[in-house]
Design a protein around this motif. Structure first.
Motif, PDB file in Angstrom:
ATOM      1  N   GLU A 150      -2.616  15.962   5.816  1.00 57.81           N
ATOM      2  CA  GLU A 150      -3.698  15.678   6.786  1.00 57.81           C
ATOM      3  C   GLU A 150      -4.886  14.993   6.104  1.00 57.81           C
ATOM      4  OE1 GLU A 150      -2.829  18.817   5.918  1.00 57.81           O
ATOM      5  OE2 GLU A 150      -1.350  19.283   7.465  1.00 57.81           O
ATOM      6  N   GLN A 151      -5.023  15.174   4.799  1.00 60.91           N
ATOM      7  CA  GLN A 151      -6.169  14.606   4.070  1.00 60.91           C
ATOM      8  C   GLN A 151      -5.791  13.367   3.263  1.00 60.91           C
ATOM      9  OE1 GLN A 151      -9.193  15.353   4.430  1.00 60.91           O
ATOM     10  NE2 GLN A 151      -9.112  17.319   5.481  1.00 60.91           N
ATOM     11  N   ALA A 152      -4.500  13.049   3.181  1.00 54.08           N
ATOM     12  CA  ALA A 152      -4.038  11.909   2.375  1.00 54.08           C
ATOM     13  C   ALA A 152      -4.509  10.604   3.019  1.00 54.08           C
ATOM     14  CB  ALA A 152      -2.527  11.954   2.269  1.00 54.08           C
ATOM     15  N   PRO A 153      -4.598   9.495   2.270  1.00 48.21           N
ATOM     16  CA  PRO A 153      -4.235   9.381   0.857  1.00 48.21           C
ATOM     17  C   PRO A 153      -5.374   9.801  -0.090  1.00 48.21           C
ATOM     18  CG  PRO A 153      -4.892   7.239   1.700  1.00 48.21           C
ATOM     19  CD  PRO A 153      -4.996   8.204   2.861  1.00 48.21           C
ATOM     20  N   GLN A 173       1.491  10.607  -1.259  1.00 46.61           N
ATOM     21  CA  GLN A 173       0.109  10.813  -0.783  1.00 46.61           C
ATOM     22  C   GLN A 173      -0.939  10.164  -1.690  1.00 46.61           C
ATOM     23  OE1 GLN A 173      -0.473  15.013   0.323  1.00 46.61           O
ATOM     24  NE2 GLN A 173       1.612  15.013   1.089  1.00 46.61           N
ATOM     25  N   LEU A 174      -0.453   9.424  -2.697  1.00 45.84           N
ATOM     26  CA  LEU A 174      -1.348   8.709  -3.604  1.00 45.84           C
ATOM     27  C   LEU A 174      -1.685   7.340  -2.990  1.00 45.84           C
ATOM     28  CD1 LEU A 174      -2.536   9.116  -6.490  1.00 45.84           C
ATOM     29  CD2 LEU A 174      -0.459   8.019  -7.376  1.00 45.84           C
ATOM     30  N   GLY A 178      -3.825   4.218  -6.932  1.00 41.00           N
ATOM     31  CA  GLY A 178      -4.181   5.588  -7.271  1.00 41.00           C
ATOM     32  C   GLY A 178      -3.505   6.038  -8.561  1.00 41.00           C
ATOM     33  N   ILE A 179      -4.034   7.102  -9.143  1.00 46.97           N
ATOM     34  CA  ILE A 179      -3.479   7.652 -10.388  1.00 46.97           C
ATOM     35  C   ILE A 179      -3.178   9.131 -10.184  1.00 46.97           C
ATOM     36  CG2 ILE A 179      -3.960   8.209 -12.824  1.00 46.97           C
ATOM     37  CD1 ILE A 179      -5.734   5.738 -12.957  1.00 46.97           C
ATOM     38  N   LEU A 180      -1.994   9.542 -10.642  1.00 48.02           N
ATOM     39  CA  LEU A 180      -1.598  10.955 -10.615  1.00 48.02           C
ATOM     40  C   LEU A 180      -1.289  11.366 -12.053  1.00 48.02           C
ATOM     41  CD1 LEU A 180       0.999  12.586  -8.179  1.00 48.02           C
ATOM     42  CD2 LEU A 180       1.034  13.057 -10.623  1.00 48.02           C
ATOM     43  N   VAL A 181      -1.864  12.489 -12.486  1.00 48.07           N
ATOM     44  CA  VAL A 181      -1.610  12.991 -13.845  1.00 48.07           C
ATOM     45  C   VAL A 181      -0.971  14.371 -13.727  1.00 48.07           C
ATOM     46  CG1 VAL A 181      -2.718  13.742 -16.001  1.00 48.07           C
ATOM     47  CG2 VAL A 181      -3.486  11.653 -14.857  1.00 48.07           C
ATOM     48  N   ALA A 182       0.130  14.574 -14.477  1.00 48.05           N
ATOM     49  CA  ALA A 182       0.872  15.833 -14.347  1.00 48.05           C
ATOM     50  C   ALA A 182       1.718  16.117 -15.580  1.00 48.05           C
ATOM     51  CB  ALA A 182       1.803  15.747 -13.133  1.00 48.05           C
ATOM     52  N   LYS A 200       0.005   4.012  -9.086  1.00 45.86           N
ATOM     53  CA  LYS A 200       0.640   3.298  -7.966  1.00 45.86           C
ATOM     54  C   LYS A 200       0.104   1.870  -7.897  1.00 45.86           C
ATOM     55  CE  LYS A 200       2.045   5.456  -4.017  1.00 45.86           C
ATOM     56  NZ  LYS A 200       1.956   6.002  -2.658  1.00 45.86           N
ATOM     57  N   GLN A 201       1.011   0.917  -7.934  1.00 40.25           N
ATOM     58  CA  GLN A 201       0.619  -0.488  -7.888  1.00 40.25           C
ATOM     59  C   GLN A 201       0.348  -0.909  -6.434  1.00 40.25           C
ATOM     60  OE1 GLN A 201       0.583  -2.005 -11.122  1.00 40.25           O
ATOM     61  NE2 GLN A 201       0.903   0.158 -11.549  1.00 40.25           N
ATOM     62  N   ALA A 202      -0.282  -2.061  -6.269  1.00 39.65           N
ATOM     63  CA  ALA A 202      -0.611  -2.552  -4.925  1.00 39.65           C
ATOM     64  C   ALA A 202       0.647  -2.698  -4.067  1.00 39.65           C
ATOM     65  CB  ALA A 202      -1.347  -3.873  -5.029  1.00 39.65           C
ATOM     66  N   ASP A 203       1.811  -3.015  -4.698  1.00 39.77           N
ATOM     67  CA  ASP A 203       3.053  -3.194  -3.924  1.00 39.77           C
ATOM     68  C   ASP A 203       3.782  -1.863  -3.691  1.00 39.77           C
ATOM     69  OD1 ASP A 203       4.153  -2.501  -6.335  1.00 39.77           O
ATOM     70  OD2 ASP A 203       5.274  -4.361  -6.637  1.00 39.77           O
ATOM     71  N   GLY A 204       3.175  -0.747  -4.092  1.00 40.24           N
ATOM     72  CA  GLY A 204       3.777   0.564  -3.835  1.00 40.24           C
ATOM     73  C   GLY A 204       4.638   1.075  -4.974  1.00 40.24           C
ATOM     74  N   SER A 205       4.984   0.208  -5.936  1.00 37.75           N
ATOM     75  CA  SER A 205       5.786   0.674  -7.076  1.00 37.75           C
ATOM     76  C   SER A 205       4.897   1.543  -7.976  1.00 37.75           C
ATOM     77  CB  SER A 205       6.353  -0.513  -7.863  1.00 37.75           C
ATOM     78  OG  SER A 205       5.294  -1.264  -8.386  1.00 37.75           O
TER      79      SER A 205
END
Ligand code: SAM
Length: 227
Positions: A150-153, A173-174, A178-182, A200-205
């Motif tokens: 509900e709060q993404a992206p 949901q990124l 965006g950047i995800l660190v894990a 996440k790149q502009a093309d979604g990759s």
């Protein structure tokens, strides 16, 4: 000793310990001024039991209940720096735990969303963060592997527990760029994981970068480790 004098001495001691922690973070290449300022502002001792206050600035994990831990300062610093945060970012944290990492993030951005699976830990963290005056945190109790649709992206996502693979729901949901660190890798007792950054790149990759070795408690949930 006069209780007021004793309290002031203790505060000065904690401040000195925090300064030493910042110096040792810089020696480990955690040099982003915003990260150092945030970690310099947060009283880490508030997030652990009173008996552990004198250990709060040592670079080690400490117990917080429910067999969970507050991450070591060098790992909090490295993960926060890897997120490359800007003040206008919308950030999601998975694993509120003690609330310490959430406080560091709340120092840096306008809004932080944080999910914890144990209501006892979330309640305790919310109380401490409220007492410290943080008003820009939004909490949820539940399975963080499913994110917060509900709060993404989200511009940034940090997962503070480990799983063999990063949950697909969280990558979805990124936001673009965006950047995800894990921490990603095996989760049996004493296992070591790789700290990963997903961009996440502009093309979604999604571009993956390995940042180093870490050790985390398991990420328990539908897209993580079975309970
Ligand atoms: N960020 C925390 C801090 O600053 O104290 C460190 C948290 S501890 C290393 C990891 C936390 O992730 C634990 O509190 C654990 O209960 C929580 N956790 C594990 N699986 C989870 C899930 N699926 N959703 C939300 N929280 C989870």
């Amino acid at each position: 000793m006069n209780p007021k004098v004793y309290k002031n001495q203790l505060l000065a001691q904690r401040q000195l310990q925090r300064q030493r922690m910042l110096s040792s973070l810089q020696q480990r290449d955690i040099t982003n001024p915003a990260v150092l300022q945030a970690m310099g502002n947060v009283p880490r001792e508030a997030f652990v039991a009173r008996a552990l206050h004198s250990n709060a600035y040592e670079d080690r994990v400490l117990p917080i209940g429910e067999q969970q831990t507050i991450s070591m300062p060098s790992v909090v610093g490295a993960m926060t720096q890897a997120l490359d945060i800007q003040r206008n970012h919308k950030v999601l944290e998975i694993g509120t735990g003690s609330g310490y990492q959430a406080a560091v993030l709340a120092e840096m951005v306008r809004r932080v969303f944080s999910i914890e699976r144990y209501s006892s830990l979330s309640d305790q963290a919310q109380q401490v963060l409220g007492e410290l005056g943080y008003t820009n945190l939004i909490y949820k109790v539940g399975d963080g592997t499913l994110g917060w649709p509900e709060q993404a992206p989200f511009d940034r996502i940090i997962i503070t527990a480990a799983a063999p693979e990063v949950p697909q729901a969280l990558l979805e949901q990124l936001a673009p760029e965006g950047i995800l660190v894990a921490p990603v890798g095996p989760v049996q007792t004493d296992a070591i994981q790789t700290l990963m950054r997903y961009t996440k790149q502009a093309d979604g990759s999604v571009e993956e970068t390995k940042l180093g070795k870490v050790q985390f408690v398991p990420l328990v949930g539908k897209q993580g480790v079975a309970a």
